[in-house]
Design a protein around this motif. Sequence first.
Motif, short mmCIF file in Angstrom:
data_model
loop_
_atom_site.label_atom_id
_atom_site.label_comp_id
_atom_site.label_asym_id
_atom_site.label_seq_id
_atom_site.Cartn_x
_atom_site.Cartn_y
_atom_site.Cartn_z
N ALA A 59 0.83 -1.21 0.00
CA ALA A 59 0.00 0.00 0.00
C ALA A 59 0.86 1.26 0.00
O ALA A 59 0.42 2.32 -0.41
CB ALA A 59 -0.93 -0.01 1.22
N GLN A 60 2.10 1.16 0.46
CA GLN A 60 3.00 2.32 0.47
C GLN A 60 4.08 2.18 -0.62
O GLN A 60 5.18 2.73 -0.49
CB GLN A 60 3.59 2.52 1.87
CG GLN A 60 2.53 3.06 2.83
CD GLN A 60 2.94 3.04 4.29
OE1 GLN A 60 2.42 2.27 5.09
NE2 GLN A 60 3.88 3.91 4.65
N GLY A 61 3.77 1.43 -1.67
CA GLY A 61 4.63 1.38 -2.85
C GLY A 61 5.77 0.38 -2.77
O GLY A 61 6.60 0.29 -3.68
N GLY A 62 5.86 -0.38 -1.69
CA GLY A 62 7.00 -1.29 -1.51
C GLY A 62 6.74 -2.67 -2.10
O GLY A 62 5.60 -3.07 -2.30
N ASP A 63 7.82 -3.37 -2.37
CA ASP A 63 7.72 -4.73 -2.89
C ASP A 63 8.25 -5.68 -1.81
O ASP A 63 9.46 -5.85 -1.64
CB ASP A 63 8.56 -4.83 -4.18
CG ASP A 63 8.52 -6.23 -4.77
OD1 ASP A 63 7.90 -7.12 -4.16
OD2 ASP A 63 9.13 -6.42 -5.84
N ALA A 64 7.32 -6.31 -1.08
CA ALA A 64 7.72 -7.13 0.08
C ALA A 64 8.46 -8.39 -0.35
O ALA A 64 9.13 -9.02 0.47
CB ALA A 64 6.48 -7.51 0.90
N SER A 65 8.37 -8.77 -1.64
CA SER A 65 9.09 -9.98 -2.04
C SER A 65 10.43 -9.66 -2.71
O SER A 65 11.16 -10.57 -3.11
CB SER A 65 8.22 -10.86 -2.93
OG SER A 65 7.67 -10.06 -3.93
N ALA A 66 10.76 -8.36 -2.83
CA ALA A 66 12.03 -7.99 -3.48
C ALA A 66 13.21 -8.36 -2.57
O ALA A 66 13.08 -8.39 -1.34
CB ALA A 66 12.06 -6.49 -3.75
N GLU A 67 14.34 -8.63 -3.19
CA GLU A 67 15.58 -8.89 -2.46
C GLU A 67 15.97 -7.63 -1.68
O GLU A 67 15.94 -6.53 -2.23
CB GLU A 67 16.64 -9.23 -3.51
CG GLU A 67 17.99 -9.60 -3.01
CD GLU A 67 18.06 -11.00 -2.39
OE1 GLU A 67 19.09 -11.27 -1.81
OE2 GLU A 67 17.08 -11.79 -2.46
#
Length: 429
Positions: free
Chosen positions: A312-320
């Motif tokens: 929701a805040q633009g982040g990618d939780a699965s990114a390295e």
Amino acid sequence: MAQRHDAVEVIAAKRDHGELSDSQIDWVVDAYTRGEVAEEQMSALAMAILLNGMSRREVARWTTAMIDSGERMHFGSLSRPTADKHSTGGVGDKITLPLAPLVAACGVAVPQLSGRGLGHTGGTLDKLESIPGWQASLDNAAMMRQLEEVGAVICAAGAGLAPADRKLYALRDVTATVEAIPLIASSIMSKKIAEGTGALVLDVKVGSGAFMKDADQARELAETMVALGDDAGLHTVALVTDMSTPLGLTAGNALEVRESVEVLAGGGPDDVVELTLALAGEMLSAAGVDADPAERLRDGSAMDVWRAMIAAQGGDASAELPRARERSVVSAESEGVLTRLDALAVGVAAWRLGAGRARKEDPVQAGAGVEMHAKPGDDVSKGQPLLSLHTDEPERFERAVAALQGAVEITSGDPAYDPTPLVLDRVGS
Ligand code: URA
């Protein structure tokens, strides 16, 4: 409009151990925020408060004056109750990261307005900013939407919330007046009361890595803040918790995010899990919700909220997550039981490696920090890795290692090691 006073008279009254009147407090906080009371006058007053203290009435009035310097938020229109947690700051204290999604997964909305790190204690926003794409700034409408839809928000406090505190905190930082209990209590509670949370749980740290070095001071701070909350109609509870050794096995931004995700996945270090569950239990009970947070870690629902909150805040939780380019290992010099690993030393080492900043405007390194391979109570063998130091700039290793001099104690034989409990005290009903 507050009655006008003379700044020198107000300073002299506190210098001479007097009690400031309500009218003097209202005026001096308002006039300082507007720039009419000069920085040097407020720094003299802050030092007089540090040396001579404040009565309960003075602290309560000072807190109200700081709240009134800005806007107040309201979460009454949300469909679920709200609860927030505030920690007075420590080394490796990443608890907000697993805690906010966990409590949201139990049905309580968590509006967590956080700050950046200064000095040896890390800042929650710096940690989350190591996640690719994640943005700390949200306007009030976006925050409300996320609270309703996801249940948890961790974002930067807007400039409109307690602006008197923003100005005063920066001044205290450069005038050696941070450690005054009335000023810490009013600073924290003015922001939390203005934020409008329905319930508040405070984690008051005590030990080498905390502002409060002894248990009596920590208890006094906890009691002062709980009384301020209760007076303002905000259900407030405080846990006094140990900060003589770092929390968990990591201190540093991306390193701590990685460890928090392990907790959300049902693993992670025992102390981080224990404190996360203790604080979650307090937040749920303060909000009047009956749920089992340990079950929400086991069934993956806290992890689902984490992913949604980051997205929701633009982040990618699965990114390295970023890793530092250089690593150096500190090994055990002898065999025995690790009987001490000092929180302050590890915090300063992480800071010197680039995880923290010396001035507000400095950048931080996402991958820098300290990874611990043993904790107090563990058996260690000579030559075994104790700590891994991470940084992008190898010239930083020398000063980080210097910070760790004397921080590690290994006792040979069979020492009677008595671990300090993590939760030392509880204040509030
Ligand atoms: N955190 C705050 O917000 N204020 C203080 O004074 C100390 C810690």
